[in-house]
Design a protein around this motif. Sequence first.
Motif, PDB file in Angstrom:
ATOM      1  N   ILE A 114      14.946   7.313  -8.350  1.00  0.00           N
ATOM      2  CA  ILE A 114      15.248   8.504  -9.150  1.00  0.00           C
ATOM      3  C   ILE A 114      16.143   8.135 -10.324  1.00  0.00           C
ATOM      4  CG2 ILE A 114      16.503  10.706  -9.146  1.00  0.00           C
ATOM      5  CD1 ILE A 114      15.427  11.062  -6.227  1.00  0.00           C
ATOM      6  N   VAL A 115      17.212   7.394 -10.042  1.00  0.00           N
ATOM      7  CA  VAL A 115      18.157   7.027 -11.102  1.00  0.00           C
ATOM      8  C   VAL A 115      17.500   6.083 -12.106  1.00  0.00           C
ATOM      9  CG1 VAL A 115      20.353   5.875 -11.578  1.00  0.00           C
ATOM     10  CG2 VAL A 115      20.184   7.491  -9.694  1.00  0.00           C
ATOM     11  N   ASN A 116      16.688   5.148 -11.635  1.00  0.00           N
ATOM     12  CA  ASN A 116      16.010   4.240 -12.566  1.00  0.00           C
ATOM     13  C   ASN A 116      15.032   4.978 -13.466  1.00  0.00           C
ATOM     14  OD1 ASN A 116      17.334   1.893 -11.921  1.00  0.00           O
ATOM     15  ND2 ASN A 116      15.916   1.363 -10.281  1.00  0.00           N
ATOM     16  N   LYS A 117      14.369   5.993 -12.938  1.00  0.00           N
ATOM     17  CA  LYS A 117      13.466   6.796 -13.765  1.00  0.00           C
ATOM     18  C   LYS A 117      14.258   7.528 -14.849  1.00  0.00           C
ATOM     19  CE  LYS A 117       9.850  10.259 -13.574  1.00  0.00           C
ATOM     20  NZ  LYS A 117       9.034  11.125 -12.721  1.00  0.00           N
ATOM     21  N   GLN A 118      15.419   8.064 -14.471  1.00  0.00           N
ATOM     22  CA  GLN A 118      16.275   8.735 -15.457  1.00  0.00           C
ATOM     23  C   GLN A 118      16.742   7.754 -16.525  1.00  0.00           C
ATOM     24  OE1 GLN A 118      19.348  10.222 -12.894  1.00  0.00           O
ATOM     25  NE2 GLN A 118      18.272  12.129 -12.467  1.00  0.00           N
ATOM     26  N   ARG A 119      17.110   6.539 -16.106  1.00  0.00           N
ATOM     27  CA  ARG A 119      17.551   5.519 -17.060  1.00  0.00           C
ATOM     28  C   ARG A 119      16.434   5.162 -18.032  1.00  0.00           C
ATOM     29  NH1 ARG A 119      18.730   0.543 -14.443  1.00  0.00           N
ATOM     30  NH2 ARG A 119      19.669  -0.100 -16.391  1.00  0.00           N
ATOM     31  N   ALA A 120      15.215   5.013 -17.519  1.00  0.00           N
ATOM     32  CA  ALA A 120      14.081   4.657 -18.371  1.00  0.00           C
ATOM     33  C   ALA A 120      13.776   5.762 -19.370  1.00  0.00           C
ATOM     34  CB  ALA A 120      12.850   4.361 -17.515  1.00  0.00           C
ATOM     35  N   GLN A 121      13.832   7.013 -18.932  1.00  0.00           N
ATOM     36  CA  GLN A 121      13.553   8.135 -19.827  1.00  0.00           C
ATOM     37  C   GLN A 121      14.624   8.274 -20.901  1.00  0.00           C
ATOM     38  OE1 GLN A 121      13.105  11.342 -17.031  1.00  0.00           O
ATOM     39  NE2 GLN A 121      10.910  11.040 -16.858  1.00  0.00           N
ATOM     40  N   ALA A 122      15.855   7.874 -20.578  1.00  0.00           N
ATOM     41  CA  ALA A 122      16.947   7.967 -21.542  1.00  0.00           C
ATOM     42  C   ALA A 122      17.053   6.712 -22.409  1.00  0.00           C
ATOM     43  CB  ALA A 122      18.267   8.206 -20.813  1.00  0.00           C
ATOM     44  N   GLY A 123      16.162   5.733 -22.184  1.00  0.00           N
ATOM     45  CA  GLY A 123      16.181   4.514 -23.000  1.00  0.00           C
ATOM     46  C   GLY A 123      17.288   3.557 -22.621  1.00  0.00           C
ATOM     47  N   GLU A 124      17.763   3.614 -21.390  1.00  0.00           N
ATOM     48  CA  GLU A 124      18.875   2.776 -20.955  1.00  0.00           C
ATOM     49  C   GLU A 124      18.435   1.482 -20.272  1.00  0.00           C
ATOM     50  OE1 GLU A 124      21.584   6.694 -19.958  1.00  0.00           O
ATOM     51  OE2 GLU A 124      21.164   5.271 -18.370  1.00  0.00           O
ATOM     52  N   THR A 125      17.144   1.286 -20.080  1.00  0.00           N
ATOM     53  CA  THR A 125      16.667   0.077 -19.415  1.00  0.00           C
ATOM     54  C   THR A 125      16.330  -0.984 -20.453  1.00  0.00           C
ATOM     55  OG1 THR A 125      14.390   0.848 -19.427  1.00  0.00           O
ATOM     56  CG2 THR A 125      15.710   1.385 -17.478  1.00  0.00           C
TER      57      THR A 125
END
Length: 116
Positions: free
Chosen positions: A37-48
């Motif tokens: 869940i957190v990794n998906k949020q990071r990817a959507q926010a451009g943090e990965t």
Amino acid sequence: MPVGANPKREREFRKLEKEFKQEGRYRGREEEVAARIVNKQRAQAGETQAAQDGGGAPKAPRRAAARGVPIDGYQHLTVVQIRDKLDGLSAAQLEQVRAYEAAHKKRKGVLAALDG
């Protein structure tokens, strides 16, 4: 959590994991599900890393994209960051920023910088 996650995402991960354990959801997989869940949020926010490198196609479009604003990532910038980017814009671009800001966030600092 992967290396590079910011403290906010770390807190979200721990909160989700604790919540899943308390509720008995995803027995034995609480950590995995919280991380996804957190990794998906990071990817959507451009943090990965992949998002920063431009690799891979985004799975979902950003919901709050500032359309018509000539500053990339405008909706995520602070007043100070926006003021720093205004110098290189044309009069027409400044008007686009002003119209967007007046219609959405209405931040006094940004509007004052545009008027000045």
